[in-house]
Design a protein around this motif. Structure first.
Motif, mmCIF file in Angstrom:
data_model
loop_
_atom_site.group_PDB
_atom_site.id
_atom_site.type_symbol
_atom_site.label_atom_id
_atom_site.label_comp_id
_atom_site.label_asym_id
_atom_site.label_seq_id
_atom_site.Cartn_x
_atom_site.Cartn_y
_atom_site.Cartn_z
ATOM 1 N N VAL A 117 0.875 -1.164 0.000
ATOM 2 C CA VAL A 117 0.000 0.000 0.000
ATOM 3 C C VAL A 117 0.916 1.219 0.000
ATOM 4 N N ILE A 118 0.911 1.942 -1.101
ATOM 5 C CA ILE A 118 1.792 3.101 -1.225
ATOM 6 C C ILE A 118 0.990 4.326 -0.824
ATOM 7 N N MET A 119 1.357 4.908 0.307
ATOM 8 C CA MET A 119 0.504 5.949 0.861
ATOM 9 C C MET A 119 1.029 7.350 0.572
ATOM 10 N N ILE A 120 0.121 8.182 0.084
ATOM 11 C CA ILE A 120 0.426 9.574 -0.240
ATOM 12 C C ILE A 120 -0.423 10.447 0.677
ATOM 13 N N ASP A 121 0.149 11.568 1.080
ATOM 14 C CA ASP A 121 -0.600 12.512 1.911
ATOM 15 C C ASP A 121 -1.326 13.485 0.973
ATOM 16 N N ALA A 122 -2.648 13.464 1.019
ATOM 17 C CA ALA A 122 -3.423 14.313 0.099
ATOM 18 C C ALA A 122 -3.094 15.791 0.282
ATOM 19 N N SER A 123 -2.756 16.165 1.521
ATOM 20 C CA SER A 123 -2.519 17.586 1.765
ATOM 21 C C SER A 123 -1.122 18.013 1.308
ATOM 22 N N VAL A 124 -0.262 17.052 1.040
ATOM 23 C CA VAL A 124 1.093 17.367 0.593
ATOM 24 C C VAL A 124 1.242 17.103 -0.906
ATOM 25 N N GLY A 125 0.619 16.043 -1.368
ATOM 26 C CA GLY A 125 0.740 15.689 -2.783
ATOM 27 C C GLY A 125 1.962 14.815 -3.023
ATOM 28 N N PHE A 126 2.222 14.556 -4.283
ATOM 29 C CA PHE A 126 3.279 13.637 -4.692
ATOM 30 C C PHE A 126 4.665 14.252 -4.478
ATOM 31 N N THR A 127 5.609 13.426 -4.000
ATOM 32 C CA THR A 127 7.002 13.888 -3.902
ATOM 33 C C THR A 127 7.922 12.814 -4.486
ATOM 34 N N ASP A 128 9.179 13.190 -4.676
ATOM 35 C CA ASP A 128 10.150 12.231 -5.227
ATOM 36 C C ASP A 128 10.295 11.004 -4.354
ATOM 37 N N GLN A 129 10.208 11.228 -3.049
ATOM 38 C CA GLN A 129 10.357 10.089 -2.145
ATOM 39 C C GLN A 129 9.244 9.061 -2.361
ATOM 40 N N ASP A 130 8.059 9.560 -2.706
ATOM 41 C CA ASP A 130 6.953 8.641 -2.991
ATOM 42 C C ASP A 130 7.292 7.773 -4.191
ATOM 43 N N SER A 131 7.895 8.379 -5.199
ATOM 44 C CA SER A 131 8.191 7.579 -6.384
ATOM 45 C C SER A 131 9.304 6.595 -6.074
ATOM 46 N N ALA A 151 10.323 -5.048 -6.839
ATOM 47 C CA ALA A 151 10.231 -6.305 -6.094
ATOM 48 C C ALA A 151 9.088 -7.172 -6.632
ATOM 49 N N GLY A 152 8.324 -6.634 -7.581
ATOM 50 C CA GLY A 152 7.281 -7.434 -8.229
ATOM 51 C C GLY A 152 6.037 -7.636 -7.380
ATOM 52 N N LYS A 153 5.761 -6.709 -6.500
ATOM 53 C CA LYS A 153 4.620 -6.864 -5.595
ATOM 54 C C LYS A 153 3.355 -6.235 -6.170
ATOM 55 N N GLY A 154 2.216 -6.709 -5.698
ATOM 56 C CA GLY A 154 0.973 -6.026 -5.997
ATOM 57 C C GLY A 154 1.009 -4.642 -5.365
ATOM 58 N N CYS A 155 0.465 -3.650 -6.045
ATOM 59 C CA CYS A 155 0.553 -2.280 -5.523
ATOM 60 C C CYS A 155 -0.800 -1.583 -5.561
ATOM 61 N N VAL A 156 -1.099 -0.876 -4.482
ATOM 62 C CA VAL A 156 -2.274 -0.016 -4.445
ATOM 63 C C VAL A 156 -1.793 1.369 -4.025
ATOM 64 N N ILE A 157 -2.194 2.391 -4.752
ATOM 65 C CA ILE A 157 -1.841 3.752 -4.357
ATOM 66 C C ILE A 157 -2.982 4.321 -3.524
ATOM 67 N N VAL A 158 -2.640 4.689 -2.304
ATOM 68 C CA VAL A 158 -3.657 5.160 -1.380
ATOM 69 C C VAL A 158 -3.402 6.624 -1.066
ATOM 70 N N VAL A 159 -4.374 7.458 -1.365
ATOM 71 C CA VAL A 159 -4.253 8.871 -1.026
ATOM 72 C C VAL A 159 -4.993 9.077 0.290
ATOM 73 N N ASN A 160 -4.224 9.355 1.327
ATOM 74 C CA ASN A 160 -4.802 9.461 2.678
ATOM 75 C C ASN A 160 -5.092 10.918 3.037
ATOM 76 N N LYS A 161 -5.797 11.092 4.110
ATOM 77 C CA LYS A 161 -6.192 12.417 4.642
ATOM 78 C C LYS A 161 -7.138 13.138 3.671
ATOM 79 N N TRP A 162 -7.903 12.353 2.948
ATOM 80 C CA TRP A 162 -8.842 12.934 1.989
ATOM 81 C C TRP A 162 -9.877 13.797 2.708
ATOM 82 N N ASP A 163 -10.058 13.544 4.000
ATOM 83 C CA ASP A 163 -11.038 14.330 4.774
ATOM 84 C C ASP A 163 -10.676 15.806 4.887
#
Ligand SMILES: Nc1nc2c(ncn2[C@@H]2O[C@H](COP(=O)(O)OP(=O)(O)OP(=O)(O)O)[C@@H](O)[C@H]2O)c(=O)[nH]1
Ligand SMILES: Nc1nc2c(ncn2[C@@H]2O[C@H](COP(=O)(O)OP(=O)(O)OP(=O)(O)O)[C@@H](O)[C@H]2O)c(=O)[nH]1
Length: 440
Positions: free
Chosen positions: A264-278, A287-299
């Motif tokens: 689960v690749i978690m991104i902070d909605a209030s910060v947005g995408f950064t290089d560290q996320d990528s 590593a060949g894993k299943g991946c879900v991108i989760v944008v958190n703090k959507w509230d």
């Protein structure tokens, strides 16, 4: 299912990386080119006496003043204690036992883990030099003399490692579990998500003090199945200085990724995408894993009816190297869409372990080739004779072709997309292995 983990710890310069390379031999994982991601070679696969395990080199401490080294070594050891089944403490016959060795040995001993003491740089064959015996003072039992450069003693070391691995049956019960690593920058809400989930669902194992690796994981069961969240200890221990060392948080994330089925690749909605996320996403991809991108703090995002669409579009560009990963907008705080998250995790785990019959695969291949002709170069056209799935996790396909050179990336992409569409392979990387056979 998940391989046991062996961690190598020790002071700078004792020869950890040399030993690591010797132990994994040529078995370094071959990774395909992912844009902008370099993977430190800290993780290797090893097989000895019929047992498979992973080895982690926790090295790379920057030599600084000795007190800094000690504190870094302590975090290194803590990481190994938390996440490894067997720990190899490497020392150096040339320097003898130094204070840091004793300190770390005491820490490892207290942990109750299986610890093997390796005295490196014993380059001469025959009985070890007299200095060798002072290593008994570390209280870790019989030291093993090794020369990582020459390879002497590494067989004995591997024998001991295999002897100390947890029994194989333990792996089996993990069969129906889906292992999930939550990864992302500090403060995105990883622990909040685990807390929310483990508070609401039935917790099977959580936070049990013990000496097995399970103690750092949290397993829950709900209507979607059984899920183990990996290394939640690392998430909970966040306030401690030790995990703030960047290097260790990366190794830690990487160890969690290796053990996971789904990341689960978690991104902070209030910060947005950064290089560290990528960067972390790239590790999961490689590593060949299943991946879900989760944008958190959507509230906390002020939204209208376009906000999510636009946000999604931007992120799809940022994560273009894993366009297969589904994206979901959640709030760990309010619990918004957590049901859907489990649904996605399950879906992605299935895709990651999907097996496709050779016949069906070749039907898709034939249709795809009929629809878009394979590329040519100087009058020679790519022929794809046959395709078969070699492995799962991730789905890996062997393609027999007349010329690997002609099998351009764009055509691979096209085929990949056709296979994904046909079999609903969402959320998992796919790999191709290309085998050449001469023109018929
Ligand atoms: N003579 C001898 N030299 C060795 C042996 N193993 C490693 N070395 C040397 O020791 C030095 C340090 O080796 P590394 O493997 O880089 O040590 P390390 O523990 O990984 O060091 P860090 O990355 O700083 O943590 C290198 O110059 C190696 O060639 C050995 O068995 N015998
Ligand atoms: N509004 C809002 N705040 C959140 C949400 N999830 C987490 N937070 C807040 O974000 C802060 C960081 O959350 P943590 O769960 O500690 O983040 P983390 O990713 O575990 O952080 P590290 O352990 O440092 O890596 C806390 O103040 C949380 O209350 C959310 O969905 N909505």
């Amino acid at each position: 299912m998940s391989k046991p983990v062996v961690a190598i710890v020790g002071r700078p310069n004792v020869g950890k990386s040399t030993l690591f390379n010797k132990l994994i031999g040529e078995r370094l994982s071959i990774v395909d080119d992912t844009p902008g991601v370099t993977r430190d070679r800290i993780y290797g696969e090893c097989e000895w006496d019929g047992r498979k395990f992973s080895i982690v080199d926790t090295g790379g401490i920057e030599p600084a003043s000795s007190d800094v080294i000690l504190s870094q070594m302590r975090s290194q050891a803590q990481l190994a204690i938390d996440a490894a089944d067997v720990i190899v403490l490497v020392t150096d016959i040339r320097t003898g036992v130094v204070a840091t060795d004793s300190d770390i040995a005491a820490m490892l001993l207290k942990s109750g883990r299986q610890v093997i003491l390796c005295v490196n740089k014993c380059d001469t064959v025959g009985s070890p030099p007299p200095e060798f015996y002072e290593f008994y003072n570390l209280g870790l039992g019989d030291p093993i003399p090794v020369s990582s450069v020459h390879g002497h003693g590494t067989g004995d070391l591997l024998d001991l490692i295999v002897k100390d691995l947890p029994p194989e049956e333990e792996d089996k019960k993990e069969g129906e579990l889906i292992k999930v690593a939550i990864i992302g920058k500090p403060n995105v809400g990883k622990s909040s998500l685990v807390n929310k989930i483990s508070g609401e669902e039935r917790c099977i194992v959580s936070d049990i003090a013990g000496t097995t690796r399970d103690a750092i994981d949290t397993t829950i069961e709900n209507q979607y199945g059984r899920f183990t969240f990996i290394d939640t200890a690392g998430l909970r221990r966040k306030s401690k200085v030790e995990d703030s060392i960047e290097k260790y948080s990366v190794i830690r994330a990487q160890m969690a990724i290796e053990r996971a089925d789904v990341c689960v690749i978690m991104i902070d909605a209030s910060v947005g995408f950064t290089d560290q996320d990528s960067k972390v996403a790239g590790l999961a991809h490689e590593a060949g894993k299943g991946c879900v991108i989760v944008v958190n703090k959507w509230d906390i995002i002020e939204k209208d009816d376009r906000t999510m669409i636009e946000y999604r579009k931007r992120l799809e560009e940022d994560f273009s190297f894993m366009s297969y990963a589904p994206m979901i907008f959640i709030s760990a705080k309010t619990g918004q869409r957590l049901d859907r998250l489990f649904d996605l995790i399950k879906h992605v785990a299935n895709a990651n372990s999907m097996r496709i019959a050779t016949g069906m695969l070749n039907d898709v291949l034939a249709q795809a080739v009929a629809r878009v002709q394979p590329p040519t170069d100087k009058g020679r056209r790519l022929k794809i004779y046959y395709m078969t799935q070699a492995t799962v996790k991730p789905p890996t396909f062997v393609c027999f072709v007349n010329s690997a050179q002609l099998f351009h990336f764009s055509y691979q992409r096209y085929l990949e997309n056709r296979i994904r569409e046909t079999f609903g392979l969402e959320g998992t990387p796919i790999r191709f292995i290309i085998r050449e056979r001469g023109d018929k």
